[in-house]
Design an enzyme around this catalytic site. Sequence first.
Site, PDB file in Angstrom:
ATOM      1  N   LYS A   1       4.651   9.109  15.752  1.00 43.22           N
ATOM      2  CA  LYS A   1       4.083   8.221  14.732  1.00 43.22           C
ATOM      3  C   LYS A   1       3.834   6.830  15.307  1.00 43.22           C
ATOM      4  O   LYS A   1       2.817   6.191  15.007  1.00 43.22           O
ATOM      5  CB  LYS A   1       5.029   8.143  13.536  1.00 43.22           C
ATOM      6  CG  LYS A   1       4.489   7.307  12.375  1.00 43.22           C
ATOM      7  CD  LYS A   1       3.204   7.897  11.810  1.00 43.22           C
ATOM      8  CE  LYS A   1       2.837   7.332  10.453  1.00 43.22           C
ATOM      9  NZ  LYS A   1       2.678   5.879  10.422  1.00 43.22           N
TER      10      LYS A   1
ATOM     11  N   GLY B   1       4.283   1.577  -0.438  1.00 46.06           N
ATOM     12  CA  GLY B   1       5.246   1.620  -1.529  1.00 46.06           C
ATOM     13  C   GLY B   1       4.610   1.989  -2.847  1.00 46.06           C
ATOM     14  O   GLY B   1       5.157   2.794  -3.616  1.00 46.06           O
TER      15      GLY B   1
ATOM     16  N   ALA C   1       0.825  -1.210   0.000  1.00 48.23           N
ATOM     17  CA  ALA C   1       0.000   0.000   0.000  1.00 48.23           C
ATOM     18  C   ALA C   1       0.861   1.263   0.000  1.00 48.23           C
ATOM     19  O   ALA C   1       0.685   2.152  -0.840  1.00 48.23           O
ATOM     20  CB  ALA C   1      -0.939  -0.021   1.203  1.00 48.23           C
TER      21      ALA C   1
ATOM     22  N   ASN D   1       0.520   4.227  15.324  1.00 48.68           N
ATOM     23  CA  ASN D   1       0.596   2.866  14.792  1.00 48.68           C
ATOM     24  C   ASN D   1       0.325   1.813  15.847  1.00 48.68           C
ATOM     25  O   ASN D   1      -0.357   0.814  15.582  1.00 48.68           O
ATOM     26  CB  ASN D   1       1.984   2.622  14.182  1.00 48.68           C
ATOM     27  CG  ASN D   1       2.177   3.346  12.872  1.00 48.68           C
ATOM     28  OD1 ASN D   1       1.229   3.542  12.125  1.00 48.68           O
ATOM     29  ND2 ASN D   1       3.397   3.751  12.586  1.00 48.68           N
TER      30      ASN D   1
ATOM     31  N   GLU E   1       2.716  -7.241  11.777  1.00 44.77           N
ATOM     32  CA  GLU E   1       3.899  -6.453  12.149  1.00 44.77           C
ATOM     33  C   GLU E   1       3.920  -6.129  13.644  1.00 44.77           C
ATOM     34  O   GLU E   1       4.535  -5.145  14.034  1.00 44.77           O
ATOM     35  CB  GLU E   1       3.908  -5.160  11.317  1.00 44.77           C
ATOM     36  CG  GLU E   1       5.238  -4.453  11.276  1.00 44.77           C
ATOM     37  CD  GLU E   1       5.198  -3.170  10.466  1.00 44.77           C
ATOM     38  OE1 GLU E   1       6.254  -2.710  10.031  1.00 44.77           O
ATOM     39  OE2 GLU E   1       4.088  -2.622  10.253  1.00 44.77           O
TER      40      GLU E   1
ATOM     41  N   ASN F   1       7.541   1.589   9.523  1.00 44.34           N
ATOM     42  CA  ASN F   1       7.140   1.955  10.871  1.00 44.34           C
ATOM     43  C   ASN F   1       8.313   1.789  11.832  1.00 44.34           C
ATOM     44  O   ASN F   1       9.386   1.315  11.466  1.00 44.34           O
ATOM     45  CB  ASN F   1       5.969   1.077  11.323  1.00 44.34           C
ATOM     46  CG  ASN F   1       4.693   1.375  10.557  1.00 44.34           C
ATOM     47  OD1 ASN F   1       4.406   2.525  10.249  1.00 44.34           O
ATOM     48  ND2 ASN F   1       3.918   0.351  10.242  1.00 44.34           N
TER      49      ASN F   1
END
Length: 301
Positions: free
Chosen positions: A179, A18, A16, A183, A261, A102
Amino acid sequence: MTATAADPVAVVGAGAVGSTLAAGLAEAGHPVVVCGGTPLDAITLTDHRGTHRYPVRWAERPGDLPQVRWVLLATKIHQTPSVLSWLSALAGPDSHVIAAQNGVDHRDRLSPVVDGAVAPALVYINAERTAPGTVRARFTERELVLPDDEAGRAAASLFGDTWVRAEVVADFRTAAWRKLLTNATANPITALTGRRIEVLRESVVAELATGVLREAVAVGRAEGATLPDECVEQTLRWLQDLQPGSTSSMLQDRLAGRALEYEGLTGTIVRLADRHAVPVPANRALLALLSALEPGSGRSG
């Protein structure tokens, strides 16, 4: 190093994020080469401007390409070992690897294995891959955040002629932790509930998210990030105000049956909490539940 419009860009990880960034570079005239994975001859991007198709090249093996000045790494953290052969083949001493991943330790992870400069990049675009080479992007008030150093400024120049707003910040450690707050809140909760970002607007879920955020802020402070108390409410409000239908990468991966992840997000918070003796019961519970989604993951304790 300053980019020019003719500079080719090798994209390692055409998911998504990239694919979305590659579309922006291709629109600005950069020759884009997608490395490995599903064969692609174009990327189709849908955003608020409509749907557009951008031709790209595809390379099947690392030996199919020479070294390039610009490598965009956009895999998940846990997928990085599987693309080291691409990084070794593409990145030379004069290359720049833009790590659109991330986490808070981009350079610690990549500098030992990359021959060239590493520019960590924080991506705020809410990108959703609907098919190989097909993505939908929902934009927020920012798109790409990079460190205000030589590598970061060079990477920002690559996106200078694109619609991707690349900004550099002096305190990148704090930016990366801010960030990570988003996440490590949105990804686990959406993946575990099987619902999109709107789930965070429900009071009982918002209460859980607040606890997760407070713990993560305490760990970030112990790591040297500047995180005032109000960033807990600010982060949750930012997530709750995302466009309807916004998703998370971890929810997309769970629905597609891919590995999650969680070790690079929640696992990082728990690991660093243990280093600093910071209690993180909510994050530890999320980590246990996420690891239980993948039997045989090997996590224990």
